[in-house]
Scaffold this active site. Structure first.
Site, PDB file in Angstrom:
ATOM      1  CG  ASP A 199       0.814  11.244  15.869  1.00 46.15           C
ATOM      2  OD1 ASP A 199      -0.058  10.398  15.574  1.00 46.15           O
ATOM      3  OD2 ASP A 199       1.560  11.779  15.034  1.00 46.15           O
ATOM      4  CE  LYS A 207      -3.632  11.523  11.097  1.00 42.72           C
ATOM      5  NZ  LYS A 207      -3.588  12.999  11.140  1.00 42.72           N
TER       6      LYS A 207
HETATM    7  O1  MRU Z   1      -1.024  13.650  10.494  1.00 41.34           O
HETATM    8  P1  MRU Z   1       0.027  12.613  10.296  1.00 41.34           P
HETATM    9  O2  MRU Z   1      -0.033  11.944   8.969  1.00 41.34           O
HETATM   10  O3  MRU Z   1       1.406  13.137  10.630  1.00 41.34           O
HETATM   11  O4  MRU Z   1      -0.332  11.518  11.388  1.00 41.34           O
HETATM   12  C1  MRU Z   1       0.472  10.387  11.505  1.00 41.34           C
HETATM   13  C2  MRU Z   1      -0.083   9.386  12.440  1.00 41.34           C
HETATM   14  O5  MRU Z   1      -1.065   9.585  13.096  1.00 41.34           O
HETATM   15  C3  MRU Z   1       0.715   8.141  12.587  1.00 41.34           C
HETATM   16  O6  MRU Z   1      -0.119   7.057  12.884  1.00 41.34           O
HETATM   17  C4  MRU Z   1       1.682   8.330  13.752  1.00 41.34           C
HETATM   18  O7  MRU Z   1       2.457   9.469  13.568  1.00 41.34           O
HETATM   19  C5  MRU Z   1       2.523   7.165  13.942  1.00 41.34           C
HETATM   20  S1  MRU Z   1       3.997   7.337  13.040  1.00 41.34           S
HETATM   21  C6  MRU Z   1       4.958   6.053  12.935  1.00 41.34           C
END
Ligand code: MRU
Length: 355
Positions: free
Chosen positions: A241, A252
Site C-alpha cells: 500500500d 496488509k
Molecule cells: O485493505 P485492502 O484490501 O485495500 O488492502 C489491500 C492490500 O493490502 C494489498 O496487498 C495492497 O493494496 C497491494 S494492491 C495491489
C-alpha cells in the site's frame, strides 16, 4: 482480467458514470455498481467495494471527475480532493492520484476542467494497467530463474491479501508475475493466505486465480511459517500500500510475520509495486499512518451457508472487544527485492528510481 472468459477491468467509465465490480460481494456473487456522485465514490472506497492500493488510486481519480461535473471552481476541486483523501489513509496511491488530478485541473481554465478530469482519470487507470503488465514481466523472470534447474518442477509462491487484478485496474501487482509465468507455461502453485479479518486472500485472490486456472491452495494465516520450515515455499510475493524511499513495505496486516518467517528460513521475500505506490516523501515505515478499521470486521465473518445464502456470523464472545489495525510495516532489512515496472531493485537501490 478474465471472468468466465469475458474481459473486465475493475473500474471503467460509462456515459457519465463510473462502473465498478463490488468486491464485498465476491466470491459468491458477481455484481457491478454504477457510481454517479462523489459521495457514492467515497462510500465505495470506505466500504471497500473497491480496495487495493492501485485501484483506490484510480477510483479517487474518477471520484474527482464525478465531483467537478457541476462546479469546477478552485474551491470545489480542493474540497473534492480533501473528501477523497479522507476515505482511507494508508495506501499512498489514493492521495497521489487525487493530488495529481488537483494539480492538473487547477492549471486549466474552469470551463475546461470537467472534460479534462475524465480524460486524466482514464489516463491514470490506463497507466496502472501498463505498469502492472511491465512489472509482471520482471517478476516472471524471478520465477523462471527458480525453475531453470528443472522446468517440470513446480515453483511454490506464497502471497498475502489480494494484490491481483482485483486490487488494481487490471493485471495485478503481486499476482502479475504469477499470471505471466503461468501464461508462459511455467509450473506455478500459489499458497493463498486467507488474510483475516476481511479474508481478501480466501475470497478474492483464490477467486481470481481460479478464474485464470492457476493452481492454488488457501491456507490459514498462521500456516505460512510452517510451510516455509518444510521447504514448501520457494518465494513470497506480496503487494504493498506504500513503500518508503528506504524500502520499508507497508501492506496488509500479517505481512510482517510472513517476512520474518521468510527471513528466518532464507526464503526470498518480494514486494511487487507500481512506482505510484512508492512514497518518496517518507523514509521510515514507522511514519506511515496505519488505518484502524471497525472492530466488527474482526468480530464477524461473512460466508455462504448450506442454503447458498451469504451470511454474517459473530465469531467472538459478546463480552469481548476486538482491535483492527488494517496494515503493518515490513522493514527493508527483511525485503529481498522490490519488483517495479522499471526493474527489480533491492531496498537500498530504490532511491535510484526517484524522479
Ligand atoms: O485493505 P485492502 O484490501 O485495500 O488492502 C489491500 C492490500 O493490502 C494489498 O496487498 C495492497 O493494496 C497491494 S494492491 C495491489
Amino acid at each position: 482480467m478474465r471472468i468466465k472468459q469475458q474481459h473486465f477491468r475493475t473500474i471503467w467509465q460509462q456515459s457519465g458514470a463510473v462502473c465498478l465490480i463490488d468486491q464485498t460481494r465476491l466470491p459468491f456473487e458477481f455484481v457491478t455498481v454504477n457510481v454517479t456522485t462523489l459521495a457514492q465514490m467515497c462510500h465505495a472506497i470506505r466500504s471497500m467495494q473497491v480496495r487495493g492500493a492501485p485501484l483506490i488510486g484510480a477510483a479517487a481519480a474518477y471520484g474527482v471527475a464525478l465531483g467537478v461535473q457541476q462546479t469546477a471552481s478552485d474551491a470545489q476541486v480542493q474540497d473534492v480532493v480533501t473528501q477523497l483523501c479522507a476515505t482511507r489513509p494508508t495506501a499512498v496511491n489514493l492521495a497521489w492520484a487525487a493530488q495529481r488530478m488537483q494539480q492538473a485541473l487547477l492549471a486549466l481554465p474552469e470551463s475546461a476542467r470537467a472534460m479534462a478530469a475524465w480524460q486524466l482519470a482514464q489516463a491514470i487507470a490506463d497507466e496502472d494497467v501498463t505498469q502492472n503488465l511491465a512489472l509482471g514481466q520482471y517478476g516472471k523472470a524471478l520465477i523462471a530463474a527458480k525453475s531453470t534447474v528443472n522446468p517440470q518442477q513446480v515453483v511454490n509462491i506464497l502471497t498475502h491479501c489480494n494484490a491481483g487484478w482485483l486490487a488494481t485496474v487490471d493485471g495485478g501487482t503481486a499476482l502479475a508475475p504469477i499470471y505471466a509465468a503461468h501464461d508462459a507455461g511455467l509450473k506455478v502453485h500459489v499458497w493463498v493466505d486467507e488474510t483475516r479479518p476481511r479474508n481478501q486472500g480466501a475470497s478474492l485472490t483464490a477467486w481470481e486465480l481460479a478464474q485464470h486456472g492457476v493452481p492454488h491452495t488457501v491456507i490459514a494465516d498462521n500456516a505460512g511459517g510452517h510451510l516455509m520450515q518444510h521447504g514448501q515455499v520457494d518465494m513470497v510475493i506480496v503487494g504493498a500500500d506504500r513503500v518508503t524511499r528506504e524500502g520499508d513495505v507497508c501492506n496488509k496486516i500479517g505481512t510482517y510475520l510472513k517476512a520474518l518467517a521468510a527471513f528466518d528460513q532464507k526464503v526470498p521475500f518480494y514486494a511487487a509495486v507500481p512506482t505510484p505506490t512508492i512514497d518518496w516523501q517518507l523514509a521510515r515505515g514507522a511514519d506511515i499512518e496505519i488505518e484502524m478499521r471497525d472492530a466488527d470486521e474482526v468480530a464477524y465473518m461473512q460466508g455462504q451457508g448450506a442454503d447458498g445464502q451469504v451470511q454474517r456470523i459473530r465469531v467472538i464472545p459478546h463480552e469481548s472487544t476486538a482491535l483492527n489495525p488494517a496494515f503493518d510495516v515490513t522493514p527493508a532489512r527483511l525485503v529481498t527485492g522490490i519488483i517495479t515496472e522499471r526493474g527489480v531493485l533491492t531496498p537500498a537501490q530504490l532511491h535510484t528510481l526517484a524522479a
